[in-house]
Enzyme design. Structure first.
Site, PDB file in Angstrom:
ATOM      1  N   ALA A 165       0.833  -1.207   0.000  1.00 41.97           N
ATOM      2  CA  ALA A 165       0.000   0.000   0.000  1.00 41.97           C
ATOM      3  C   ALA A 165       0.867   1.256   0.000  1.00 41.97           C
ATOM      4  O   ALA A 165       1.189   1.796  -1.056  1.00 41.97           O
ATOM      5  CB  ALA A 165      -0.955  -0.022   1.193  1.00 41.97           C
ATOM      6  N   CYS A 166       1.248   1.731   1.178  1.00 40.56           N
ATOM      7  CA  CYS A 166       1.887   3.041   1.288  1.00 40.56           C
ATOM      8  C   CYS A 166       3.196   3.126   0.504  1.00 40.56           C
ATOM      9  O   CYS A 166       3.485   4.148  -0.122  1.00 40.56           O
ATOM     10  CB  CYS A 166       2.103   3.375   2.750  1.00 40.56           C
ATOM     11  SG  CYS A 166       0.560   3.376   3.689  1.00 40.56           S
TER      12      CYS A 166
END
Length: 207
Positions: A114-115
């Protein structure tokens, strides 16, 4: 395609969501190993004078602050807190990265799926040359971590490790301005390689 080796004049380090609340979900690697690798990377950036940007998310409601061991390694860096998962879509975080003036970004963080992924892909799309320090990133599972790395690599993002970053920046052990600092990091964090360097210093004497 990489045009040249990393140099302390041409890259910046970005930490994204190096927080305990996210580390709880990491299953791709031992959490202490990941933390040690991130700290080694932070210390490397300090020795070579790289600009460092740190960003966190949901510090009050879930993830907590940047991990204390990492914060101690970069005490002069204040993390920029965000609400969204993609640091590039946060004005303060993106502006801090742009303000470094560097077009090569080293990225370390959680979660890889994700990030890390979102920031790397977005920055690359904006023309940055992105290097993901894979052994200083944590994913939910070994498979999902690996698939996230592959997706970024397919988009032209480069994979590296913290020890390669250090050795690439140092390159020549006669560079005396960074020798002591770089060697100390290797001895503390680089396992058998570090043990060997310490042994050579302590046991092998000039004739």
């Amino acid at each position: 395609m990489v045009k040249s080796l990393l140099d302390k004049e041409n890259c910046a380090l970005v930490f994204v969501d190096q927080q305990a609340g996210l580390a709880f979900g990491v299953g791709s690697e031992d959490r202490q190993v990941l933390l040690n690798n991130a700290v080694a990377l932070a210390k490397t950036a300090k020795v070579f004078g790289l600009p460092i940007v740190a960003s966190t998310s949901a510090t009050k409601v879930y993830s907590g602050p940047m991990m204390p061991a990492l914060q101690r390694a970069i005490p002069d860096v204040s993390a920029i807190d965000r609400r969204n998962m993609n640091a590039w879509e946060d004005d303060a975080a993106r502006n801090a990265i742009v303000a470094t003036g560097r077009k090569r970004l080293l990225i370390s963080g959680m979660l890889t799926e994700a990030c890390v992924n979102f920031l790397a892909l977005s920055a690359a799309e904006e023309g940055y040359e992105v290097f993901v320090v894979g052994d200083a990133c944590g994913g939910l599972t070994p498979q999902s971590h690996e698939l996230a790395l592959r997706r970024m690599q397919a988009a032209g993002i480069h994979m590296t490790s913290w020890i390669q970053v250090l050795l690439e920046l140092q390159r020549d052990w006669t560079r005396h301005d960074t020798y002591d600092g770089a060697r100390a990091i290797v001895e503390e964090f680089a396992g058998g390689y570090g043990i060997g360097l310490a042994y050579a210093r302590d046991m092998i004497k000039p004739g």
